[in-house]
Design an enzyme around this catalytic site. Structure first.
Site, mmCIF file in Angstrom:
data_model
loop_
_atom_site.group_PDB
_atom_site.id
_atom_site.type_symbol
_atom_site.label_atom_id
_atom_site.label_comp_id
_atom_site.label_asym_id
_atom_site.label_seq_id
_atom_site.Cartn_x
_atom_site.Cartn_y
_atom_site.Cartn_z
ATOM 1 C CE LYS A 101 -3.574 2.288 2.716
ATOM 2 N NZ LYS A 101 -4.522 2.219 3.821
ATOM 3 C CD GLU A 125 9.208 -5.829 7.490
ATOM 4 O OE1 GLU A 125 8.918 -4.748 6.930
ATOM 5 O OE2 GLU A 125 9.022 -6.041 8.704
ATOM 6 N NE ARG A 131 -6.720 -3.877 10.728
ATOM 7 C CZ ARG A 131 -6.072 -2.728 10.895
ATOM 8 N NH1 ARG A 131 -4.890 -2.556 10.343
ATOM 9 N NH2 ARG A 131 -6.597 -1.752 11.616
ATOM 10 C CG HIS A 143 -5.487 -36.210 16.112
ATOM 11 N ND1 HIS A 143 -5.704 -37.406 16.756
ATOM 12 C CD2 HIS A 143 -6.476 -36.083 15.205
ATOM 13 C CE1 HIS A 143 -6.759 -38.003 16.216
ATOM 14 N NE2 HIS A 143 -7.252 -37.220 15.279
ATOM 15 C CE LYS A 156 5.533 -0.839 10.091
ATOM 16 N NZ LYS A 156 4.623 -0.076 9.231
HETATM 17 O O1 F6P Z 1 2.085 -4.133 9.915
HETATM 18 C C1 F6P Z 1 1.653 -2.856 9.605
HETATM 19 C C2 F6P Z 1 1.153 -2.742 8.217
HETATM 20 O O2 F6P Z 1 0.976 -1.389 7.959
HETATM 21 C C3 F6P Z 1 -0.124 -3.522 7.936
HETATM 22 O O3 F6P Z 1 -1.249 -2.873 8.386
HETATM 23 C C4 F6P Z 1 -0.047 -3.665 6.472
HETATM 24 O O4 F6P Z 1 -0.950 -4.621 6.000
HETATM 25 C C5 F6P Z 1 1.396 -4.066 6.322
HETATM 26 O O5 F6P Z 1 2.073 -3.267 7.266
HETATM 27 C C6 F6P Z 1 1.980 -3.881 4.962
HETATM 28 O O6 F6P Z 1 1.959 -2.548 4.553
HETATM 29 P P1 F6P Z 1 2.176 -2.140 3.042
HETATM 30 O O7 F6P Z 1 1.102 -2.761 2.236
HETATM 31 O O8 F6P Z 1 2.111 -0.649 3.028
HETATM 32 O O9 F6P Z 1 3.522 -2.642 2.625
#
Ligand code: F6P
Length: 546
Positions: free
Chosen positions: A214, A220, A276, A392, A512
């Site tokens: 987004k 990451e 989400r 289980h 972060k």
């Molecule tokens: O973990 C925080 C967060 O902002 C989530 O709400 C979101 O889904 C995720 O990181 C990934 O964010 P982006 O789509 O901006 O990489």
């Protein structure tokens, strides 16, 4: 019933319905489901309903008609109806980020209009859906070629959180409907192992990367995307190859260009879609490539049918509302700390993990929208595994442990892979677990079956352990859409009652920021100014890394 205060103005614990529920819970705690069923032969009918093809049996909950009436009073006194209307209108109900919350617009039919800041967002959604459909069809047919002219055989989605969990869950859930000559992989973890294992047996010339983010700034995802670019360039040499092997899903065109992806190959979504809540936006591109545009639209129709149900059904017959209220009941009046999600379908193996972000990032809050600290429990821990594997493993604790763990069981009337009597056995286990949890087995029954007195307490099942049963005919794209929307609105209901902002996620920020401070420290010998524990951990890493 009681007068309805303006939403959010009266603290939750001062609402008349809250106080009445506190009193009511005292008496109900001693009631056993065995007795509640024995006293009322109509109980299963009274506490079950069917909506939009989903059957919901909530009779095995520790409730009576009085409980239900009080919970519905609580919903009314909390202004739930007004909050639902506000969301669908596009009001900025995500108050801490000053944003509308309009994932419902992602599945609204073309004929619907939802205007935000003078713009019809439904028209925008459909324009992106068209672009996604066109692109997906080209990849599926082999018309979209890689840089060397080979067709794309592998699709790797790079994203994390909402930009990963939805796509991977939906791919697994709908694998039955997927195009099998395409390979799909999902890379989320910044641990290099995730990328290395996903890419190791693939040919870059046949691989398409979907960079899903987004913000397009998530550490990451950008780290993985950069490694993917290096991997492609290493084999294909020419930077022009990027255009054929990378597309982006984002709200941030500037960052997408900066990365080197042509914005013509960007599929847009908007700040009113929470991460989400985004698996049915452009973030669902990998899902659409896997199952095809038509099935993707069927999934959207499923979402929309539950949106309409949530918006229009009376609260007493409103499936997500009832689910949300039951979670409030157990969290606040029975001390339940967790909720188990138990799908009896192997295709739903990632559904509990998906719901963890949806529920816990949404309702894991301790500050109300008016900025005060809550005086009650909020979002429970969600967890689970597909049945029968869980039976289980951890079901022992649900049956005989000391904690109350309300369970959501999910099952289907027909298997997508009919094989001998597998599905009957699976479904028998599904029904048996809910029955055993509710009714248990008394010590007298155990002794009557010949168990020695000393062993009888160990073989006794207290029962009285609540569960919901959600059934649908078959796992289709449409049904998956319905199930996800059901939980989205369940979460919404909980958040309104708890007077929290279910759409922000400030709790992920601090970690972060601290990580960004530590990254350069791991690479240098600079003096450290953390606490003694963190300093020692960094020193150890510095000394031992190669
Ligand atoms: O973990 C925080 C967060 O902002 C989530 O709400 C979101 O889904 C995720 O990181 C990934 O964010 P982006 O789509 O901006 O990489």
């Amino acid at each position: 019933m009681s007068t309805t205060p303006a939403p959010g103005t009266t603290p939750l614990t001062e609402l008349p319905a809250w106080k009445a529920l506190e009193q009511h819970a005292v008496t109900l705690k001693s009631a056993h489901l065995r007795d509640l069923f024995a006293e009322d032969p109509e109980r299963a009918t009274r506490f079950s309903l069917e909506a939009e093809g989903l059957f919901f049996d909530y009779s095995k909950n520790r409730i009576t008609s009085v409980t239900l009436a009080l919970l519905l009073d609580l919903a009314e006194q909390s202004g739930l109806r007004e909050h639902i209307d506000a969301m669908f209108r596009g009001d900025r109900i995500n108050v801490t980020e000053n944003r509308s919350v309009l994932h419902v617009a992602l599945r609204a039919p073309k004929s619907q209009k939802i205007v935000v800041d003078g713009v019809d967002v439904v028209a925008q959604v459909h324009a992106v859906l068209e672009k996604m459909s066109e692109f997906s069809s080209r990849v599926r047919s082999g018309e979209w070629k890689g840089f060397t002219g080979k067709r794309v055989r592998n699709v790797i989605n790079i994203g994390i959180g909402g930009s990963d969990l939805g796509p991977v869950m939906a791919y697994e859930a709908l694998k039955h409907y997927s195009q099998r000559d395409l390979t799909f992989r999902f890379v989320s973890n910044v641990d290099g192992t995730d990328f290395a294992e996903a890419a190791r047996d693939l040919d870059p010339a046949e691989t398409l990367f979907i960079v899903a983010s987004k913000t397009f700034t998530t550490l990451e995802t950008m780290t993985n995307a950069n490694s993917a670019r290096a991997w492609v360039l290493d084999k294909l040499g020419d930077p022009k190859a990027i255009a054929s092997h990378f597309v982006a899903l984002s709200t941030n065109a500037a960052e997408v260009s900066k990365f080197g992806i042509d914005t013509a190959n960007m599929f847009e979504f908007w700040d009113w879609v929470g991460g989400r809540y985004s698996m049915d936006s452009a973030i669902g591109l990998s899902t659409m490539i896997a199952i095809g545009p038509e099935s993707f639209r069927a999934m959207l129709a499923g979402f929309h049918s539950i949106d309409e149900h949530f918006r229009n059904a009376p609260l007493a017959e409103n499936l997500p509302v009832l689910m949300g209220l039951l979670t409030v009941w157990y969290s606040n009046f029975f001390g339940a700390q967790t909720m188990a999600i138990l799908p009896y379908d192997q295709y739903l193996k990632r559904f509990p993990a998906y719901l963890q972000q949806l529920t816990m990032e949404s309702n894991g809050k301790s500050t109300t929208v008016s900025g005060t600290h809550v005086k009650y429990e909020t979002g429970p821990v969600y967890w689970g595994e597909p049945g029968t594997n869980g039976q289980h493993s951890f079901y022992q604790l649900i049956h005989q442990g000391t904690r109350l763990i309300p369970c959501d069981f999910l099952g289907f009337m027909r298997s997508l892979n009919p094989l001998g009597d597998h599905h009957d056995i699976l479904t028998a286990n599904l029904f048996a677990q809910a029955e055993a949890l509710a009714f248990g087995k008394t010590t007298d029954e155990v002794i009557a079956q010949g168990t020695p007195d000393w062993l009888a307490p160990h073989k006794t099942f207290e029962g009285n352990r609540p569960s919901n049963m959600i059934l649908a005919e078959q796992l289709t794209p449409e049904v998956l859409g319905k199930l996800i929307a059901l939980y989205e609105h369940n979460v919404f209901t909980q958040g309104v009652i708890w007077q929290i902002d279910s759409f922000d996620q400030w709790g992920v920020e601090l970690g972060k920021v601290l990580a960004m401070r530590i990254v350069p420290e791991l690479k240098s010998a600079s003096p450290l100014q953390h606490d003694s524990s963190t300093n020692a951990l960094i020193e150890r890493y510095r000394n031992q890394k190669v």
